[in-house]
Design a protein around this motif. Sequence first.
Motif, PDB file in Angstrom:
ATOM      1  N   GLN A 159       0.835  -1.204   0.000  1.00  0.00           N
ATOM      2  CA  GLN A 159       0.000   0.000   0.000  1.00  0.00           C
ATOM      3  C   GLN A 159       0.872   1.257   0.000  1.00  0.00           C
ATOM      4  N   LYS A 160       1.800   1.282  -0.959  1.00  0.00           N
ATOM      5  CA  LYS A 160       2.749   2.378  -1.077  1.00  0.00           C
ATOM      6  C   LYS A 160       2.645   2.988  -2.465  1.00  0.00           C
ATOM      7  N   THR A 161       2.634   4.320  -2.527  1.00  0.00           N
ATOM      8  CA  THR A 161       2.524   5.021  -3.798  1.00  0.00           C
ATOM      9  C   THR A 161       3.849   5.697  -4.130  1.00  0.00           C
ATOM     10  N   VAL A 162       4.281   5.572  -5.388  1.00  0.00           N
ATOM     11  CA  VAL A 162       5.521   6.180  -5.851  1.00  0.00           C
ATOM     12  C   VAL A 162       5.192   7.089  -7.033  1.00  0.00           C
ATOM     13  N   GLU A 163       5.584   8.355  -6.933  1.00  0.00           N
ATOM     14  CA  GLU A 163       5.402   9.305  -8.026  1.00  0.00           C
ATOM     15  C   GLU A 163       6.713   9.444  -8.784  1.00  0.00           C
ATOM     16  N   VAL A 164       6.638   9.365 -10.112  1.00  0.00           N
ATOM     17  CA  VAL A 164       7.814   9.496 -10.968  1.00  0.00           C
ATOM     18  C   VAL A 164       7.597  10.662 -11.925  1.00  0.00           C
ATOM     19  N   VAL A 165       8.560  11.566 -11.983  1.00  0.00           N
ATOM     20  CA  VAL A 165       8.515  12.698 -12.900  1.00  0.00           C
ATOM     21  C   VAL A 165       9.657  12.557 -13.900  1.00  0.00           C
ATOM     22  N   THR A 166       9.311  12.653 -15.180  1.00  0.00           N
ATOM     23  CA  THR A 166      10.295  12.548 -16.251  1.00  0.00           C
ATOM     24  C   THR A 166      10.380  13.887 -16.967  1.00  0.00           C
ATOM     25  N   ILE A 167      11.576  14.444 -17.035  1.00  0.00           N
ATOM     26  CA  ILE A 167      11.795  15.738 -17.685  1.00  0.00           C
ATOM     27  C   ILE A 167      12.749  15.541 -18.851  1.00  0.00           C
ATOM     28  N   LYS A 168      12.298  15.985 -20.024  1.00  0.00           N
ATOM     29  CA  LYS A 168      13.128  15.923 -21.221  1.00  0.00           C
ATOM     30  C   LYS A 168      13.523  17.338 -21.603  1.00  0.00           C
ATOM     31  N   LYS A 169      14.808  17.591 -21.617  1.00  0.00           N
ATOM     32  CA  LYS A 169      15.323  18.900 -21.996  1.00  0.00           C
ATOM     33  C   LYS A 169      16.445  18.705 -22.987  1.00  0.00           C
ATOM     34  N   ASP A 170      16.235  19.261 -24.188  1.00  0.00           N
ATOM     35  CA  ASP A 170      17.150  19.037 -25.304  1.00  0.00           C
ATOM     36  C   ASP A 170      17.213  17.525 -25.564  1.00  0.00           C
ATOM     37  N   PRO A 221       9.641  14.320  -1.284  1.00  0.00           N
ATOM     38  CA  PRO A 221       8.469  14.980  -1.883  1.00  0.00           C
ATOM     39  C   PRO A 221       8.676  16.471  -2.083  1.00  0.00           C
ATOM     40  N   ASP A 222       9.327  17.148  -1.137  1.00  0.00           N
ATOM     41  CA  ASP A 222       9.575  18.589  -1.277  1.00  0.00           C
ATOM     42  C   ASP A 222      10.525  18.869  -2.434  1.00  0.00           C
ATOM     43  N   GLU A 223      11.550  18.039  -2.586  1.00  0.00           N
ATOM     44  CA  GLU A 223      12.490  18.224  -3.697  1.00  0.00           C
ATOM     45  C   GLU A 223      11.800  18.014  -5.031  1.00  0.00           C
ATOM     46  N   LEU A 224      10.923  17.026  -5.102  1.00  0.00           N
ATOM     47  CA  LEU A 224      10.210  16.771  -6.353  1.00  0.00           C
ATOM     48  C   LEU A 224       9.262  17.923  -6.683  1.00  0.00           C
ATOM     49  N   ALA A 225       8.637  18.500  -5.666  1.00  0.00           N
ATOM     50  CA  ALA A 225       7.755  19.651  -5.886  1.00  0.00           C
ATOM     51  C   ALA A 225       8.547  20.819  -6.481  1.00  0.00           C
ATOM     52  N   LEU A 226       9.755  21.049  -5.991  1.00  0.00           N
ATOM     53  CA  LEU A 226      10.592  22.123  -6.524  1.00  0.00           C
ATOM     54  C   LEU A 226      11.008  21.842  -7.967  1.00  0.00           C
ATOM     55  N   ILE A 227      11.289  20.575  -8.269  1.00  0.00           N
ATOM     56  CA  ILE A 227      11.662  20.200  -9.636  1.00  0.00           C
ATOM     57  C   ILE A 227      10.497  20.478 -10.594  1.00  0.00           C
ATOM     58  N   ARG A 228       9.278  20.137 -10.174  1.00  0.00           N
ATOM     59  CA  ARG A 228       8.099  20.401 -11.013  1.00  0.00           C
ATOM     60  C   ARG A 228       7.883  21.906 -11.184  1.00  0.00           C
ATOM     61  N   GLN A 229       8.006  22.656 -10.092  1.00  0.00           N
ATOM     62  CA  GLN A 229       7.792  24.102 -10.161  1.00  0.00           C
ATOM     63  C   GLN A 229       8.785  24.776 -11.103  1.00  0.00           C
ATOM     64  N   LYS A 230      10.039  24.337 -11.051  1.00  0.00           N
ATOM     65  CA  LYS A 230      11.048  24.919 -11.942  1.00  0.00           C
ATOM     66  C   LYS A 230      10.730  24.599 -13.395  1.00  0.00           C
ATOM     67  N   ALA A 231      10.288  23.367 -13.662  1.00  0.00           N
ATOM     68  CA  ALA A 231       9.936  22.994 -15.032  1.00  0.00           C
ATOM     69  C   ALA A 231       8.771  23.837 -15.540  1.00  0.00           C
ATOM     70  N   MET A 232       7.770  24.082 -14.668  1.00  0.00           N
ATOM     71  CA  MET A 232       6.637  24.927 -15.036  1.00  0.00           C
ATOM     72  C   MET A 232       7.097  26.355 -15.326  1.00  0.00           C
ATOM     73  N   ALA A 233       7.946  26.894 -14.452  1.00  0.00           N
ATOM     74  CA  ALA A 233       8.434  28.259 -14.631  1.00  0.00           C
ATOM     75  C   ALA A 233       9.226  28.391 -15.931  1.00  0.00           C
ATOM     76  N   ASP A 234      10.058  27.407 -16.231  1.00  0.00           N
ATOM     77  CA  ASP A 234      10.839  27.427 -17.478  1.00  0.00           C
ATOM     78  C   ASP A 234       9.918  27.412 -18.684  1.00  0.00           C
ATOM     79  N   MET A 235       8.827  26.608 -18.613  1.00  0.00           N
ATOM     80  CA  MET A 235       7.900  26.546 -19.738  1.00  0.00           C
ATOM     81  C   MET A 235       7.182  27.875 -19.935  1.00  0.00           C
ATOM     82  N   ARG A 236       6.718  28.485 -18.825  1.00  0.00           N
ATOM     83  CA  ARG A 236       6.022  29.769 -18.939  1.00  0.00           C
ATOM     84  C   ARG A 236       6.946  30.840 -19.528  1.00  0.00           C
ATOM     85  N   GLN A 237       8.199  30.838 -19.090  1.00  0.00           N
ATOM     86  CA  GLN A 237       9.141  31.820 -19.610  1.00  0.00           C
ATOM     87  C   GLN A 237       9.383  31.615 -21.094  1.00  0.00           C
TER      88      GLN A 237
END
Length: 272
Positions: A130-141, A246-262
């Motif tokens: 009963q364990k959940t794992v979130e995986v985020v994949t970021i492709k840059k260049d 979880p906090d580090e992953l949240a920051l990684i997502r936020q940075k990716a969002m900010a980069d996309m908006r910019q």
Amino acid sequence: MKTFPLIAVGILAAQTAFAQPKSGKITYEVMQKVDLSQMRIVINGQEVRPGSPDAPAVDLPETRSFLQYFVFAGNHGKEEQDGSTGGITIRQFSPDSGPESGPGGPEGRRSRNFSGRPFERSVFIDLAAQKTVEVVTIKKDSVTKHYQTELPLNRATGWQESGKSKKIAGFTCQKATVAYRNVTYTVWYTTDLPFTYSPVPSLTPEKGVVLQIESDQEAYKATKIAEQNVAESDVMPPKTAQMVTPDELALIRQKAMADMRQKVMNDFQNRN
């Protein structure tokens, strides 16, 4: 004389085993109210909030609908969506297009819509633990990076069983109500499947698979449960994913969002 009950029991066991697929897919129809705080409007490179005095008068969706899937095999599962949801929506308008200008009008030709996420997000469930794992994949260049983190399962407490039942997608479900974050949910779950799961983690029963959820904020309903051949390795997190908190992953997502908006704002300014 005593062999007949034993044969009957054997037949019943075989039927029960057939009704419990060891691998397959559950399809959910989902409806959720749109969180306007996750939407952005960009005017001439400047970001404004929907509903603010500076925001143009545009129709924003109040709800979103999509399909969500739970693919399972053995003691593992993976959530998937139909690809039409997630992330933020950035609506860009040229500064000289008035509030009445629509996408079909002369000024609308200078408007652009951008949707989606600058990353892929996958959710894996260890059904035994009963364990959940979130995986985020970021492709840059040409570089692809995977990050993963474990998410705690915080079950809502105070479930109230109603004693009512009905069939959903061919399975008999029990009705319960539970309050979570000041919202009352009606939950229908079945114990006729060999694992425990809910498309909303906090609304996971002690035992059973949730096939329908109803509230004023969102609704989930299983429309199909299909037995399929699924390799257990396909519904497990990639071994190459870097473990983060979880906090580090949240920051990684936020940075990716900010980069996309910019990037979107820079592209818009370069076109004008």
